[in-house]
Design a protein around this motif. Structure first.
Motif, PDB file in Angstrom:
ATOM      1  N   ALA A  21       0.818  -1.208   0.000  1.00  0.00           N
ATOM      2  CA  ALA A  21       0.000   0.000   0.000  1.00  0.00           C
ATOM      3  C   ALA A  21       0.855   1.263   0.000  1.00  0.00           C
ATOM      4  O   ALA A  21       0.441   2.298  -0.521  1.00  0.00           O
ATOM      5  CB  ALA A  21      -0.943  -0.002   1.190  1.00  0.00           C
ATOM      6  N   VAL A  22       2.058   1.178   0.593  1.00  0.00           N
ATOM      7  CA  VAL A  22       2.917   2.358   0.707  1.00  0.00           C
ATOM      8  C   VAL A  22       4.025   2.377  -0.348  1.00  0.00           C
ATOM      9  O   VAL A  22       4.899   3.230  -0.306  1.00  0.00           O
ATOM     10  CB  VAL A  22       3.546   2.445   2.117  1.00  0.00           C
ATOM     11  N   VAL A  80       9.293  -7.104  -1.233  1.00  0.00           N
ATOM     12  CA  VAL A  80       9.368  -5.880  -0.436  1.00  0.00           C
ATOM     13  C   VAL A  80       8.547  -6.056   0.820  1.00  0.00           C
ATOM     14  O   VAL A  80       7.392  -6.491   0.754  1.00  0.00           O
ATOM     15  CB  VAL A  80       8.827  -4.668  -1.231  1.00  0.00           C
ATOM     16  N   GLY A  81       9.139  -5.740   1.974  1.00  0.00           N
ATOM     17  CA  GLY A  81       8.353  -5.835   3.189  1.00  0.00           C
ATOM     18  C   GLY A  81       9.168  -5.986   4.443  1.00  0.00           C
ATOM     19  O   GLY A  81      10.251  -5.410   4.568  1.00  0.00           O
ATOM     20  N   THR A  82       8.660  -6.783   5.358  1.00  0.00           N
ATOM     21  CA  THR A  82       9.192  -6.849   6.713  1.00  0.00           C
ATOM     22  C   THR A  82       9.782  -8.213   7.027  1.00  0.00           C
ATOM     23  O   THR A  82       9.535  -9.192   6.332  1.00  0.00           O
ATOM     24  CB  THR A  82       8.085  -6.513   7.722  1.00  0.00           C
ATOM     25  N   ASN A 209       5.296  -2.097  14.828  1.00  0.00           N
ATOM     26  CA  ASN A 209       6.307  -1.551  13.917  1.00  0.00           C
ATOM     27  C   ASN A 209       5.989  -1.739  12.444  1.00  0.00           C
ATOM     28  O   ASN A 209       6.751  -1.270  11.588  1.00  0.00           O
ATOM     29  CB  ASN A 209       7.658  -2.204  14.227  1.00  0.00           C
ATOM     30  N   LEU A 210       4.882  -2.411  12.135  1.00  0.00           N
ATOM     31  CA  LEU A 210       4.588  -2.785  10.753  1.00  0.00           C
ATOM     32  C   LEU A 210       4.546  -1.584   9.816  1.00  0.00           C
ATOM     33  O   LEU A 210       5.205  -1.579   8.769  1.00  0.00           O
ATOM     34  CB  LEU A 210       3.264  -3.549  10.681  1.00  0.00           C
ATOM     35  N   ASP A 211       3.782  -0.572  10.137  1.00  0.00           N
ATOM     36  CA  ASP A 211       3.594   0.536   9.202  1.00  0.00           C
ATOM     37  C   ASP A 211       4.899   1.287   8.931  1.00  0.00           C
ATOM     38  O   ASP A 211       5.225   1.601   7.779  1.00  0.00           O
ATOM     39  CB  ASP A 211       2.524   1.492   9.723  1.00  0.00           C
ATOM     40  N   ALA A 212       5.655   1.574   9.986  1.00  0.00           N
ATOM     41  CA  ALA A 212       6.919   2.293   9.801  1.00  0.00           C
ATOM     42  C   ALA A 212       7.920   1.449   9.010  1.00  0.00           C
ATOM     43  O   ALA A 212       8.622   1.957   8.125  1.00  0.00           O
ATOM     44  CB  ALA A 212       7.512   2.675  11.157  1.00  0.00           C
ATOM     45  N   ALA A 213       7.991   0.152   9.321  1.00  0.00           N
ATOM     46  CA  ALA A 213       8.915  -0.725   8.599  1.00  0.00           C
ATOM     47  C   ALA A 213       8.499  -0.871   7.136  1.00  0.00           C
ATOM     48  O   ALA A 213       9.347  -0.889   6.236  1.00  0.00           O
ATOM     49  CB  ALA A 213       8.975  -2.085   9.282  1.00  0.00           C
ATOM     50  N   ALA A 214       7.201  -0.971   6.893  1.00  0.00           N
ATOM     51  CA  ALA A 214       6.723  -1.097   5.513  1.00  0.00           C
ATOM     52  C   ALA A 214       7.095   0.131   4.698  1.00  0.00           C
ATOM     53  O   ALA A 214       7.533   0.020   3.539  1.00  0.00           O
ATOM     54  CB  ALA A 214       5.207  -1.314   5.507  1.00  0.00           C
TER      55      ALA A 214
END
Length: 228
Positions: A21-22, A80-82, A209-214
C-alpha cells in the motif's frame, strides 16, 4: 540473467497488504484482474511495475511470482516488506543478497536435516543459498534471509535457524520467490525492514512496527529500482 540484462518489467511481491500500500506513493495505479490475484500496475523510472500480495507464506509468494511472470512477463521479481532479525547485525533495513529455506528437508530423530528445496531429501544434508540479482545498494547492509511457513516467536528456534543457516533475518516469502525465480529463469531481489526479534515479543512488536517498517522498505525498494 546478468547485471547487463535490461530490466523493463518488475514484479513486486509482499506477504502483507500494508507493505504494498505504501509502495511508490502518489503513482497512479491500474487494477488488473480481481480477487486474491488482482495485480496493481504502475509506471516508474521508465519501467512497468506490477504489484501483487497473494497472502502470507511460501505457497502464496510462489503463486504470486508465477502469476506475475505468466501474466505480465516480468524480467525481475522483487520482494518488499518486513522481517524478523535473528542475527547480531546493525540496522533495521537490509538488502537481501541470499535466501535459504529453513523448513524444507527430512525430519529425523535428531532433528531437521535441510536440503535444497525441490531436491530429494535423503542422504547428506545439502543447502545452498539462492543468490539475488546483483544491485549495488551501498547505503544498505547486506543480509541472508531464512524463509519458512512459520511466524517465529521463539528465540531458541530463531537461534537454531541463525546458527544452522548463517542467516540474520527470517521471513515467510523471500526464499520461495527466489526458488520460483530460479525455476522461471529470471532474477530476484529483496528489501526487508525488521519489525521484531523473532522471540516471545514478536507478535506485539510486529504490529507496533509494521507501518513504519513497511514505509522504510518501500522507499528503499524505490531507490533500488532507480539503480536498475
Amino acid at each position: 540473467m546478468t547485471a547487463a540484462t535490461p530490466i523493463k518489467r518488475i514484479g513486486v511481491i509482499s506477504g502483507v497488504a500494508n507493505e504494498l500500500a505504501v509502495f511508490l506513493p502518489g503513482r497512479p495505479r491500474r487494477s488488473l484482474g480481481a480477487g486474491a490475484l488482482a495485480v496493481q500496475q504502475a509506471a516508474y523510472a521508465g519501467k512497468e511495475v506490477y504489484m501483487l500480495c497473494a497472502g502470507i507464506g511460501k505457497v502464496a509468494a510462489a503463486t504470486a511470482a508465477a502469476t506475475l511472470h505468466a501474466r505480465h512477463s516480468v524480467d525481475l521479481l522483487m520482494v518488499v516488506g518486513t522481517a524478523g532479525k535473528i542475527g547480531a547485525v546493525d540496522g533495521d533495513l537490509f538488502n537481501v543478497v541470499e535466501a535459504v529455506q529453513a523448513d524444507y528437508g527430512a525430519q529425523r530423530a535428531d532433528g531437521l536435516v535441510r536440503y535444497m528445496p525441490g531436491a530429494m531429501p535423503v542422504g547428506p544434508a545439502d543447502v545452498q543459498a539462492f543468490r539475488a540479482f546483483e544491485v549495488s545498494m551501498p547505503d544498505l547492509p547486506s543480509a541472508r534471509i531464512a524463509t519458512s511457513d512459520l511466524f517465529i516467536e521463539c528465540d531458541i528456534h530463531a537461534g537454531k535457524v541463525r546458527d544452522g543457516l548463517s542467516a540474520t533475518l527470517v521471513d515467510m516469502e523471500t526464499a520461495a520467490v527466489a526458488q520460483a525465480a530460479a525455476l522461471l529463469g529470471i532474477g530476484w531481489v529483496a528489501i526487508k525492514a525488521t519489525t521484531d526479534g523473532a522471540d516471545g515479543e514478536s507478535a506485539a512488536a510486529f504490529f507496533a512496527n509494521l507501518d513504519a517498517a513497511a514505509r522504510s522498505a518501500a522507499e528503499a525498494a524505490r531507490r533500488l529500482i532507480d539503480r536498475l
